[in-house]
Write a protein that holds these residues in place. Structure first.
Motif, PDB file in Angstrom:
ATOM      1  N   ARG A   1      12.418  14.817  28.191  1.00  0.00           N
ATOM      2  CA  ARG A   1      11.793  14.020  29.249  1.00  0.00           C
ATOM      3  C   ARG A   1      12.745  13.828  30.428  1.00  0.00           C
ATOM      4  O   ARG A   1      12.323  13.827  31.591  1.00  0.00           O
ATOM      5  CB  ARG A   1      11.335  12.674  28.688  1.00  0.00           C
ATOM      6  CG  ARG A   1      10.090  12.769  27.815  1.00  0.00           C
ATOM      7  CD  ARG A   1       9.490  11.404  27.541  1.00  0.00           C
ATOM      8  NE  ARG A   1      10.300  10.655  26.589  1.00  0.00           N
ATOM      9  CZ  ARG A   1      10.098  10.658  25.267  1.00  0.00           C
ATOM     10  NH1 ARG A   1       9.102  11.369  24.754  1.00  0.00           N
ATOM     11  NH2 ARG A   1      10.853   9.941  24.480  1.00  0.00           N
ATOM     12  N   VAL A  49      12.717  16.981  32.462  1.00  0.00           N
ATOM     13  CA  VAL A  49      11.510  17.046  33.289  1.00  0.00           C
ATOM     14  C   VAL A  49      11.689  16.237  34.568  1.00  0.00           C
ATOM     15  O   VAL A  49      11.293  16.663  35.658  1.00  0.00           O
ATOM     16  CB  VAL A  49      10.291  16.540  32.489  1.00  0.00           C
ATOM     17  CG1 VAL A  49       9.076  16.349  33.395  1.00  0.00           C
ATOM     18  CG2 VAL A  49       9.963  17.514  31.370  1.00  0.00           C
ATOM     19  N   VAL A  57       7.486  22.112  36.099  1.00  0.00           N
ATOM     20  CA  VAL A  57       7.786  22.349  34.689  1.00  0.00           C
ATOM     21  C   VAL A  57       7.063  23.596  34.208  1.00  0.00           C
ATOM     22  O   VAL A  57       5.842  23.719  34.370  1.00  0.00           O
ATOM     23  CB  VAL A  57       7.367  21.142  33.821  1.00  0.00           C
ATOM     24  CG1 VAL A  57       7.644  21.427  32.344  1.00  0.00           C
ATOM     25  CG2 VAL A  57       8.095  19.887  34.266  1.00  0.00           C
ATOM     26  N   THR A  87       6.674  15.114  24.882  1.00  0.00           N
ATOM     27  CA  THR A  87       7.761  15.371  25.827  1.00  0.00           C
ATOM     28  C   THR A  87       7.248  15.575  27.244  1.00  0.00           C
ATOM     29  O   THR A  87       7.817  15.051  28.192  1.00  0.00           O
ATOM     30  CB  THR A  87       8.586  16.596  25.400  1.00  0.00           C
ATOM     31  OG1 THR A  87       7.717  17.732  25.289  1.00  0.00           O
ATOM     32  CG2 THR A  87       9.257  16.375  24.062  1.00  0.00           C
ATOM     33  N   VAL A  88       6.184  16.348  27.412  1.00  0.00           N
ATOM     34  CA  VAL A  88       5.631  16.603  28.740  1.00  0.00           C
ATOM     35  C   VAL A  88       4.113  16.426  28.679  1.00  0.00           C
ATOM     36  O   VAL A  88       3.425  17.234  28.063  1.00  0.00           O
ATOM     37  CB  VAL A  88       5.952  18.028  29.235  1.00  0.00           C
ATOM     38  CG1 VAL A  88       5.585  18.163  30.717  1.00  0.00           C
ATOM     39  CG2 VAL A  88       7.421  18.375  29.019  1.00  0.00           C
ATOM     40  N   LEU A 140       1.813  16.992  33.915  1.00  0.00           N
ATOM     41  CA  LEU A 140       3.115  17.333  34.486  1.00  0.00           C
ATOM     42  C   LEU A 140       3.503  18.785  34.231  1.00  0.00           C
ATOM     43  O   LEU A 140       4.550  19.231  34.692  1.00  0.00           O
ATOM     44  CB  LEU A 140       4.202  16.405  33.932  1.00  0.00           C
ATOM     45  CG  LEU A 140       4.125  14.929  34.337  1.00  0.00           C
ATOM     46  CD1 LEU A 140       5.318  14.166  33.768  1.00  0.00           C
ATOM     47  CD2 LEU A 140       4.063  14.781  35.852  1.00  0.00           C
ATOM     48  N   ILE A 141       2.693  19.512  33.482  1.00  0.00           N
ATOM     49  CA  ILE A 141       2.981  20.923  33.216  1.00  0.00           C
ATOM     50  C   ILE A 141       2.431  21.762  34.359  1.00  0.00           C
ATOM     51  O   ILE A 141       1.225  21.778  34.608  1.00  0.00           O
ATOM     52  CB  ILE A 141       2.364  21.377  31.879  1.00  0.00           C
ATOM     53  CG1 ILE A 141       2.935  20.559  30.726  1.00  0.00           C
ATOM     54  CG2 ILE A 141       2.626  22.873  31.651  1.00  0.00           C
ATOM     55  CD1 ILE A 141       2.282  20.857  29.385  1.00  0.00           C
TER      56      ILE A 141
END
Length: 317
Positions: free
Chosen positions: A194, A197, A203, A220-221, A225-226
């Motif tokens: 995290r 990121v 990402v 984690t993501v 946010l990807i």
């Protein structure tokens, strides 16, 4: 090989590795994926293992994390193809972060040829892969060594990333779903990921087909946010994996699928508003060579725009 012997071997492989793809099981027991799938269903009915998209895992809900020796032998061809495609996103002079994992280790081996590159990582394996690259600068985080995956974790690793800004992060994990995004089985690893990121402008997730649809304990993501997913092509009959990819694309994730030999089977494009145009065939469909070349061109053009500005801004700082 008789069915009983075959199933016993499958069970032993899953117990030893925690998770094994159908392709790998079929290769080891020397039979078809269709036959292996029947065996996995039978073993699941007995409560001896659980099915996952494109593979089998130990029973008990969330997939447990395997150590590096086990992970390094899983989906090796797929990881190589993914790394080949992902390396094409990185440009000369760029500054990036690369997380821990066997797929990111494969990526690092290819990044050794990119001149002027700066790589920030918490992975000893990534750093080792780049150790003799004369024109690549490697920046290691601090932290406590986690021996199972040769990664630096803890508050020291997270604090060393504060104030850092790079163009993009390349991350892997234990599972990927459209609902929760990327996840892993270890809390300390998730916390460092995290932080990685937060340091990146965008990402890129590297995940082979066995991780699609698998959900593990620590997110984690999140999906929103990807920016991009680089994966391999699921089997033609794996409708669930195809549905997961479609769901990710519907949420704005740009998807690039590595075909045989690492060639991009497809690429999605999305404008800054993150509305993705999906150009990825469902498993079993085949694209012409011209379509593959067009997909590669779209991906290359997309990766180049915007990142040059971010890198230039990073250098000015």
């Amino acid at each position: 090989m008789f069915a009983a012997e075959r199933r016993q071997l499958i069970l032993e492989m899953v117990r030893a590795n925690g998770a094994v793809s159908l392709r790998e099981l079929a290769r080891v027991v020397q039979t078809s994926e269709v036959t292996v799938r029947r065996d996995v269903r039978a073993l699941e009915a007995e409560g001896l293992l659980d099915r996952r998209h494109g593979g089998a895992v130990l029973p008990g809900g969330f997939t447990r994390e395997s150590g590096f020796p086990q992970k390094s032998h899983l989906a090796t061809a797929e990881k190589t193809a993914i790394a080949d495609l992902a390396a094409g996103l990185v440009e000369e002079g760029e500054a990036i972060v690369v997380g821990a994992g066997t797929t990111t280790q494969e990526l690092a081996r290819r990044l050794a040829r990119v001149p002027g590159l700066t790589v920030v990582t918490n992975s000893l394996l990534v750093a080792q892969a780049l150790a003799h690259a004369n024109r690549v600068e490697v920046v290691m985080t601090g932290g406590t060594l986690r021996g199972s995956n040769y990664a630096l974790v803890g508050s020291g690793a997270e604090q060393s990333l504060q104030g850092l800004r790079v163009s993009r992060a390349f991350l892997s994990g234990s599972g990927l779903t459209a609902e929760r995004g990327l996840s892993t089985s270890n809390m300390l690893s998730a916390s460092v990921d995290r932080a990685l990121v937060q340091a990146a402008g965008e990402v890129v997730v590297l995940a082979d087909h066995t991780k699609l649809g698998s959900d593990t304990m620590f997110q984690t993501v999140p999906t929103d946010l990807i920016t991009r997913l680089v994966t391999d092509e699921p089997a033609a009959h794996d409708d669930r994996a195809a549905a997961e990819l479609q769901a990710l694309a519907d949420q704005g994730v740009q998807i690039a699928v590595a075909g045989a030999g690492g060639a991009p089977a497809s690429a999605d494009t999305a404008p800054p508003g993150r509305t993705a145009r999906r150009d990825m065939p469902l498993p079993g469909q085949r694209r012409t060579h011209a379509q593959q070349l067009r997909g590669a061109a779209v991906l290359a053009e997309q990766s180049g725009q915007g990142d040059r500005a971010r890198v230039a801004d990073l250098r000015r700082r």
